[in-house]
Design a protein around this motif. Structure first.
Motif, PDB file in Angstrom:
ATOM      1  N   ALA A   1       0.833  -1.208   0.000  1.00  0.00           N
ATOM      2  CA  ALA A   1       0.000   0.000   0.000  1.00  0.00           C
ATOM      3  C   ALA A   1       0.863   1.251   0.000  1.00  0.00           C
ATOM      4  CB  ALA A   1      -0.940  -0.004   1.205  1.00  0.00           C
ATOM      5  N   ALA A   2       1.888   1.263   0.835  1.00  0.00           N
ATOM      6  CA  ALA A   2       2.773   2.431   0.906  1.00  0.00           C
ATOM      7  C   ALA A   2       3.547   2.622  -0.392  1.00  0.00           C
ATOM      8  CB  ALA A   2       3.731   2.283   2.080  1.00  0.00           C
ATOM      9  N   LEU A   3       4.086   1.543  -0.925  1.00  0.00           N
ATOM     10  CA  LEU A   3       4.843   1.629  -2.175  1.00  0.00           C
ATOM     11  C   LEU A   3       3.951   2.070  -3.328  1.00  0.00           C
ATOM     12  CD1 LEU A   3       7.438   1.150  -3.801  1.00  0.00           C
ATOM     13  CD2 LEU A   3       6.720  -1.228  -4.048  1.00  0.00           C
ATOM     14  N   ALA A   4       2.773   1.481  -3.416  1.00  0.00           N
ATOM     15  CA  ALA A   4       1.853   1.827  -4.498  1.00  0.00           C
ATOM     16  C   ALA A   4       1.445   3.293  -4.412  1.00  0.00           C
ATOM     17  CB  ALA A   4       0.627   0.921  -4.450  1.00  0.00           C
ATOM     18  N   GLU A   5       1.219   3.770  -3.219  1.00  0.00           N
ATOM     19  CA  GLU A   5       0.864   5.184  -3.053  1.00  0.00           C
ATOM     20  C   GLU A   5       2.013   6.081  -3.491  1.00  0.00           C
ATOM     21  OE1 GLU A   5      -0.389   8.184   0.505  1.00  0.00           O
ATOM     22  OE2 GLU A   5      -1.257   6.168   0.525  1.00  0.00           O
ATOM     23  N   ASP A   6       3.240   5.691  -3.168  1.00  0.00           N
ATOM     24  CA  ASP A   6       4.414   6.478  -3.547  1.00  0.00           C
ATOM     25  C   ASP A   6       4.549   6.642  -5.056  1.00  0.00           C
ATOM     26  OD1 ASP A   6       5.185   6.971  -0.955  1.00  0.00           O
ATOM     27  OD2 ASP A   6       6.798   5.486  -0.937  1.00  0.00           O
ATOM     28  N   VAL A   7       4.174   5.612  -5.817  1.00  0.00           N
ATOM     29  CA  VAL A   7       4.318   5.698  -7.273  1.00  0.00           C
ATOM     30  C   VAL A   7       3.026   6.137  -7.952  1.00  0.00           C
ATOM     31  CG1 VAL A   7       6.190   4.018  -7.370  1.00  0.00           C
ATOM     32  CG2 VAL A   7       3.829   3.244  -7.714  1.00  0.00           C
ATOM     33  N   GLY A   8       1.998   6.436  -7.148  1.00  0.00           N
ATOM     34  CA  GLY A   8       0.749   6.934  -7.714  1.00  0.00           C
ATOM     35  C   GLY A   8      -0.186   5.851  -8.211  1.00  0.00           C
ATOM     36  N   ALA A   9       0.030   4.620  -7.797  1.00  0.00           N
ATOM     37  CA  ALA A   9      -0.836   3.508  -8.197  1.00  0.00           C
ATOM     38  C   ALA A   9      -1.992   3.428  -7.200  1.00  0.00           C
ATOM     39  CB  ALA A   9      -0.044   2.211  -8.247  1.00  0.00           C
ATOM     40  N   LEU A  10      -2.964   4.316  -7.381  1.00  0.00           N
ATOM     41  CA  LEU A  10      -4.012   4.470  -6.387  1.00  0.00           C
ATOM     42  C   LEU A  10      -4.905   3.245  -6.264  1.00  0.00           C
ATOM     43  CD1 LEU A  10      -4.958   8.191  -6.979  1.00  0.00           C
ATOM     44  CD2 LEU A  10      -3.342   7.188  -5.354  1.00  0.00           C
ATOM     45  N   ARG A  11      -5.249   2.613  -7.373  1.00  0.00           N
ATOM     46  CA  ARG A  11      -6.097   1.420  -7.295  1.00  0.00           C
ATOM     47  C   ARG A  11      -5.393   0.317  -6.503  1.00  0.00           C
ATOM     48  NH1 ARG A  11      -7.678  -2.643 -12.103  1.00  0.00           N
ATOM     49  NH2 ARG A  11      -9.086  -3.968 -10.924  1.00  0.00           N
ATOM     50  N   LEU A  12      -4.137   0.108  -6.797  1.00  0.00           N
ATOM     51  CA  LEU A  12      -3.368  -0.916  -6.094  1.00  0.00           C
ATOM     52  C   LEU A  12      -3.211  -0.547  -4.616  1.00  0.00           C
ATOM     53  CD1 LEU A  12      -1.872  -3.574  -6.457  1.00  0.00           C
ATOM     54  CD2 LEU A  12       0.149  -2.278  -7.142  1.00  0.00           C
ATOM     55  N   SER A  13      -2.985   0.709  -4.333  1.00  0.00           N
ATOM     56  CA  SER A  13      -2.859   1.168  -2.953  1.00  0.00           C
ATOM     57  C   SER A  13      -4.153   0.959  -2.180  1.00  0.00           C
ATOM     58  CB  SER A  13      -2.470   2.649  -2.917  1.00  0.00           C
ATOM     59  OG  SER A  13      -2.403   3.107  -1.596  1.00  0.00           O
ATOM     60  N   ARG A  14      -5.290   1.321  -2.787  1.00  0.00           N
ATOM     61  CA  ARG A  14      -6.584   1.136  -2.117  1.00  0.00           C
ATOM     62  C   ARG A  14      -6.885  -0.333  -1.867  1.00  0.00           C
ATOM     63  NH1 ARG A  14     -10.098   4.818  -5.888  1.00  0.00           N
ATOM     64  NH2 ARG A  14      -8.261   4.487  -7.051  1.00  0.00           N
ATOM     65  N   LEU A  15      -6.570  -1.170  -2.833  1.00  0.00           N
ATOM     66  CA  LEU A  15      -6.802  -2.601  -2.690  1.00  0.00           C
ATOM     67  C   LEU A  15      -5.951  -3.173  -1.558  1.00  0.00           C
ATOM     68  CD1 LEU A  15      -8.170  -5.157  -3.739  1.00  0.00           C
ATOM     69  CD2 LEU A  15      -6.404  -5.285  -5.496  1.00  0.00           C
ATOM     70  N   ALA A  16      -4.682  -2.814  -1.528  1.00  0.00           N
ATOM     71  CA  ALA A  16      -3.793  -3.288  -0.471  1.00  0.00           C
ATOM     72  C   ALA A  16      -4.248  -2.770   0.890  1.00  0.00           C
ATOM     73  CB  ALA A  16      -2.352  -2.869  -0.758  1.00  0.00           C
ATOM     74  N   SER A  17      -4.671  -1.524   0.958  1.00  0.00           N
ATOM     75  CA  SER A  17      -5.155  -0.956   2.219  1.00  0.00           C
ATOM     76  C   SER A  17      -6.404  -1.685   2.704  1.00  0.00           C
ATOM     77  CB  SER A  17      -5.462   0.534   2.055  1.00  0.00           C
ATOM     78  OG  SER A  17      -4.265   1.246   1.827  1.00  0.00           O
ATOM     79  N   ALA A  18      -7.276  -2.068   1.801  1.00  0.00           N
ATOM     80  CA  ALA A  18      -8.477  -2.820   2.178  1.00  0.00           C
ATOM     81  C   ALA A  18      -8.096  -4.180   2.760  1.00  0.00           C
ATOM     82  CB  ALA A  18      -9.392  -2.994   0.976  1.00  0.00           C
ATOM     83  N   ILE A  19      -7.045  -4.787   2.230  1.00  0.00           N
ATOM     84  CA  ILE A  19      -6.583  -6.072   2.754  1.00  0.00           C
ATOM     85  C   ILE A  19      -6.011  -5.895   4.157  1.00  0.00           C
ATOM     86  CG2 ILE A  19      -4.878  -7.918   2.440  1.00  0.00           C
ATOM     87  CD1 ILE A  19      -5.392  -7.542  -0.633  1.00  0.00           C
ATOM     88  N   VAL A  20      -5.271  -4.816   4.369  1.00  0.00           N
ATOM     89  CA  VAL A  20      -4.721  -4.534   5.691  1.00  0.00           C
ATOM     90  C   VAL A  20      -5.846  -4.441   6.718  1.00  0.00           C
ATOM     91  CG1 VAL A  20      -3.538  -2.789   7.101  1.00  0.00           C
ATOM     92  CG2 VAL A  20      -2.627  -3.397   4.858  1.00  0.00           C
TER      93      VAL A  20
END
Length: 88
Positions: free
Chosen positions: A24-43
């Motif tokens: 989630a943190a890495l995806a947010e850093d590179v602007g991959a918002l969909r991937l970041s949101r998905l990972a955050s939901a898993i957390v």
């Protein structure tokens, strides 16, 4: 993302949450918002929630990861094509 998918497939939900936190943190850093949101939901997901949605989550993770890499590769190619001289 591979580690997260592997953990979900194996039903190792604590490991999945750990991997999702980093992703989630890495995806947010590179602007991959969909991937970041998905990972955050898993957390945030509980064991039962993750178990019941495992197959859907795995599919979404694979798709979002593939799209992210495609987008980053296209951006890198466009940047290199500009000849800015700034490297990559």
């Amino acid at each position: 993302a591979r580690e997260l998918v592997r953990a979900l497939e194996a039903g190792e939900f604590e490991c999945a949450r750990d991997a999702a936190h980093g992703l989630a943190a890495l995806a947010e850093d590179v602007g991959a918002l969909r991937l970041s949101r998905l990972a955050s939901a898993i957390v945030r997901g509980g064991r039962e929630s993750l178990a019941s949605r495992r197959d859907r989550l795995i599919g979404e993770l694979r798709e979002a990861t593939e799209r992210t890499f495609e987008t980053l590769a296209a951006l890198r190619a466009r940047h290199e094509g500009l000849g800015t001289g700034t490297g990559g």
